[in-house]
Design a protein around this motif. Structure first.
Motif, PDB file in Angstrom:
ATOM      1  N   ASN A 206      12.349  -5.872  -0.810  1.00 19.12           N
ATOM      2  CA  ASN A 206      11.164  -5.961   0.038  1.00 19.12           C
ATOM      3  C   ASN A 206      10.153  -4.884  -0.352  1.00 19.12           C
ATOM      4  O   ASN A 206      10.499  -3.701  -0.382  1.00 19.12           O
ATOM      5  CB  ASN A 206      11.561  -5.789   1.507  1.00 19.12           C
ATOM      6  CG  ASN A 206      10.396  -6.035   2.441  1.00 19.12           C
ATOM      7  OD1 ASN A 206       9.661  -6.999   2.274  1.00 19.12           O
ATOM      8  ND2 ASN A 206      10.223  -5.160   3.411  1.00 19.12           N
ATOM      9  N   TRP A 208       7.513  -3.549   1.118  1.00 20.09           N
ATOM     10  CA  TRP A 208       6.711  -2.883   2.135  1.00 20.09           C
ATOM     11  C   TRP A 208       6.817  -1.364   2.089  1.00 20.09           C
ATOM     12  O   TRP A 208       5.837  -0.659   2.333  1.00 20.09           O
ATOM     13  CB  TRP A 208       7.127  -3.361   3.522  1.00 20.09           C
ATOM     14  CG  TRP A 208       6.830  -4.799   3.789  1.00 20.09           C
ATOM     15  CD1 TRP A 208       6.194  -5.682   2.958  1.00 20.09           C
ATOM     16  CD2 TRP A 208       7.171  -5.533   4.965  1.00 20.09           C
ATOM     17  NE1 TRP A 208       6.119  -6.923   3.541  1.00 20.09           N
ATOM     18  CE2 TRP A 208       6.717  -6.857   4.778  1.00 20.09           C
ATOM     19  CE3 TRP A 208       7.819  -5.199   6.144  1.00 20.09           C
ATOM     20  CZ2 TRP A 208       6.880  -7.849   5.752  1.00 20.09           C
ATOM     21  CZ3 TRP A 208       7.989  -6.187   7.112  1.00 20.09           C
ATOM     22  CH2 TRP A 208       7.518  -7.484   6.910  1.00 20.09           C
ATOM     23  N   SER A 220       5.579   0.934  -4.371  1.00 16.55           N
ATOM     24  CA  SER A 220       6.806   0.464  -3.725  1.00 16.55           C
ATOM     25  C   SER A 220       8.019   1.153  -4.331  1.00 16.55           C
ATOM     26  O   SER A 220       7.965   1.676  -5.451  1.00 16.55           O
ATOM     27  CB  SER A 220       6.931  -1.053  -3.880  1.00 16.55           C
ATOM     28  OG  SER A 220       5.890  -1.707  -3.189  1.00 16.55           O
ATOM     29  N   ASN A 252       8.122 -10.870   2.469  1.00 16.57           N
ATOM     30  CA  ASN A 252       6.863 -11.598   2.263  1.00 16.57           C
ATOM     31  C   ASN A 252       7.156 -13.041   1.874  1.00 16.57           C
ATOM     32  O   ASN A 252       6.588 -13.981   2.425  1.00 16.57           O
ATOM     33  CB  ASN A 252       6.020 -10.927   1.168  1.00 16.57           C
ATOM     34  CG  ASN A 252       5.430  -9.606   1.620  1.00 16.57           C
ATOM     35  OD1 ASN A 252       5.280  -9.361   2.813  1.00 16.57           O
ATOM     36  ND2 ASN A 252       5.108  -8.743   0.669  1.00 16.57           N
ATOM     37  N   GLU A 329       5.130   1.161   8.604  1.00 18.73           N
ATOM     38  CA  GLU A 329       4.988   0.581   7.266  1.00 18.73           C
ATOM     39  C   GLU A 329       5.174  -0.937   7.294  1.00 18.73           C
ATOM     40  O   GLU A 329       4.758  -1.627   6.371  1.00 18.73           O
ATOM     41  CB  GLU A 329       6.024   1.199   6.311  1.00 18.73           C
ATOM     42  CG  GLU A 329       5.858   2.690   6.076  1.00 18.73           C
ATOM     43  CD  GLU A 329       4.708   3.016   5.143  1.00 18.73           C
ATOM     44  OE1 GLU A 329       4.110   2.081   4.586  1.00 18.73           O
ATOM     45  OE2 GLU A 329       4.407   4.204   4.967  1.00 18.73           O
ATOM     46  N   GLU A 330       5.795  -1.441   8.339  1.00 12.71           N
ATOM     47  CA  GLU A 330       6.081  -2.866   8.400  1.00 12.71           C
ATOM     48  C   GLU A 330       5.000  -3.649   9.146  1.00 12.71           C
ATOM     49  O   GLU A 330       5.056  -4.872   9.216  1.00 12.71           O
ATOM     50  CB  GLU A 330       7.459  -3.081   9.026  1.00 12.71           C
ATOM     51  CG  GLU A 330       8.547  -2.396   8.206  1.00 12.71           C
ATOM     52  CD  GLU A 330       9.919  -2.480   8.839  1.00 12.71           C
ATOM     53  OE1 GLU A 330      10.084  -3.295   9.764  1.00 12.71           O
ATOM     54  OE2 GLU A 330      10.821  -1.749   8.399  1.00 12.71           O
ATOM     55  N   ARG A 335       1.486  -1.811   5.611  1.00  7.44           N
ATOM     56  CA  ARG A 335       1.802  -2.390   4.306  1.00  7.44           C
ATOM     57  C   ARG A 335       0.622  -2.281   3.355  1.00  7.44           C
ATOM     58  O   ARG A 335       0.793  -2.152   2.149  1.00  7.44           O
ATOM     59  CB  ARG A 335       2.215  -3.863   4.466  1.00  7.44           C
ATOM     60  CG  ARG A 335       3.466  -4.064   5.277  1.00  7.44           C
ATOM     61  CD  ARG A 335       4.063  -5.437   5.033  1.00  7.44           C
ATOM     62  NE  ARG A 335       3.165  -6.518   5.371  1.00  7.44           N
ATOM     63  CZ  ARG A 335       3.099  -7.089   6.574  1.00  7.44           C
ATOM     64  NH1 ARG A 335       3.856  -6.636   7.556  1.00  7.44           N
ATOM     65  NH2 ARG A 335       2.293  -8.108   6.793  1.00  7.44           N
TER      66      ARG A 335
END
Length: 337
Positions: A206, A208, A220, A252, A329-330, A335
């Motif tokens: 992921n 994010w 990332s 995503n 962050e989510e 993000r």
């Protein structure tokens, strides 16, 4: 004549974790182990410690399978916030993050923004202990030598492993791939961690969660830049060693959940024990939430896998006082930052 108990917990309501109804019972402990659960007749001697649990629940110790105590355990090994909640075993090294191989500054850049921790405090915690280990065996020894509250088990984090092998810069560029020697080195270092008693490997697909610091800020995590070919090389080590893969799918696209389900499959090979974190809210994603059970059933029954979801089965509330919050962050703004 039986030996008197070391500890007797009396008058409590026992919830034993088997699914049986709770009941009023006393619990006897000898040499650190529960030896009797009953309503009467505990062998209490003059030296037995008696704990009155009236109006309390008596339960087995909880196992917290997902923590990020990797830095905190170095400076506050009692981990008292977990003990207060009845947790007696914690698992660190989740989400591709550990502090085993990388240097303190790199580890701080991996952890601080993801976990909303003060970067300077993480660096200080790691630098104060940096000479205590140079690999997984010494790391495990350094943890064991501290005055731990709960038991501690750990995964090796793929981002930690990848950054220490390729360098944090190269490991966070999707155009870069590990060389043949670097790939072999990662396999070898994973083997060393398993030899030292680590549970397995944690990865992250992921995108994010982002790096902290000034050098590569907002890239990332290293693990998200790996290809499935790289993952498969490491999965092969885990499968052969009967170890565990812990990971998070790409939230995503979500389709790579299918890759993890197939990775766990035991058709024509040894199954890979796989724990996949996917905190799907039953209100915002009802179809996905409803599919979790059937997907696990197909993987474990038809594909002969060893797959488990790592996820909260109910809605929950988040209380926060600003952007210094792990799940910021989510959110969309987090993000994009």
């Amino acid at each position: 004549m039986s030996r008197p108990l070391d500890v007797a917990i009396v008058n409590g309501t026992v919830v034993d974790g088997t699914g049986a109804p709770r009941r009023r019972a006393d619990v006897g402990i000898t040499d650190g182990r529960v030896t009797v659960i009953g309503q009467t007749g505990l062998d209490i001697g003059p030296d037995t410690e008696v704990i009155d649990a009236r109006d309390c629940w008596v339960t087995p110790g909880f196992i917290d399978v997902h923590t990020h105590y990797d830095a905190e355990v170095l400076v506050a090994p009692a981990l008292s916030e977990s003990l207060r909640h009845g947790v007696t075993t914690v698992v660190t090294g989740n989400c591709s993050l550990s502090a085993v191989y990388s240097d303190p500054v790199d580890v701080a850049d991996l952890f601080s923004r993801v976990e909303a921790l003060p970067r300077a405090a993480v660096i200080d915690a790691l630098q104060s202990s940096a000479d205590e280990w140079d690999g997984p065996q010494a790391w495990a020894r350094a943890i064991d030598e501290r005055h731990l509250g709960p038991n501690v088990a750990s995964f090796l984090g793929h981002s930690d492993l990848r950054a220490s092998t390729m360098g944090l810069g190269r490991s966070t560029e999707s155009s870069q791939r590990p060389t043949r020697d670097e790939m072999s080195a990662m396999e070898g270092e994973l083997e060393k961690a398993l030899d030292a008693g680590f549970l397995g490997l944690s990865t992250m697909t992921n995108p994010w969660d982002k790096l902290d610091g000034d050098r590569y800020r907002s890239r990332s995590l290293p693990s998200t830049h790996a290809t499935w070919r790289e993952y498969r090389r490491l999965h092969k080590v885990l499968r052969r060693r009967d170890s565990i893969l812990q990971s998070i799918p790409n939230l995503n696209t979500r389709y790579d959940m299918a890759f993890f389900l197939m990775t766990s499959s035991g058709l024509g090979r040894k199954p890979l024990k796989t724990s996949l974190l996917a905190a799907a809210d039953p209100k915002s994603a009802p179809l996905l939430f409803a599919a979790f059970g059937p997907m696990a059933w197909v993987t474990n029954r038809l594909l002969r896998g060893r797959f488990r979801w790592q996820h909260l089965p109910t809605t929950f509330q988040v209380h926060a006082d600003g952007i210094d919050l792990v799940v910021f962050e989510e959110f969309g703004a987090g993000r994009a930052a």
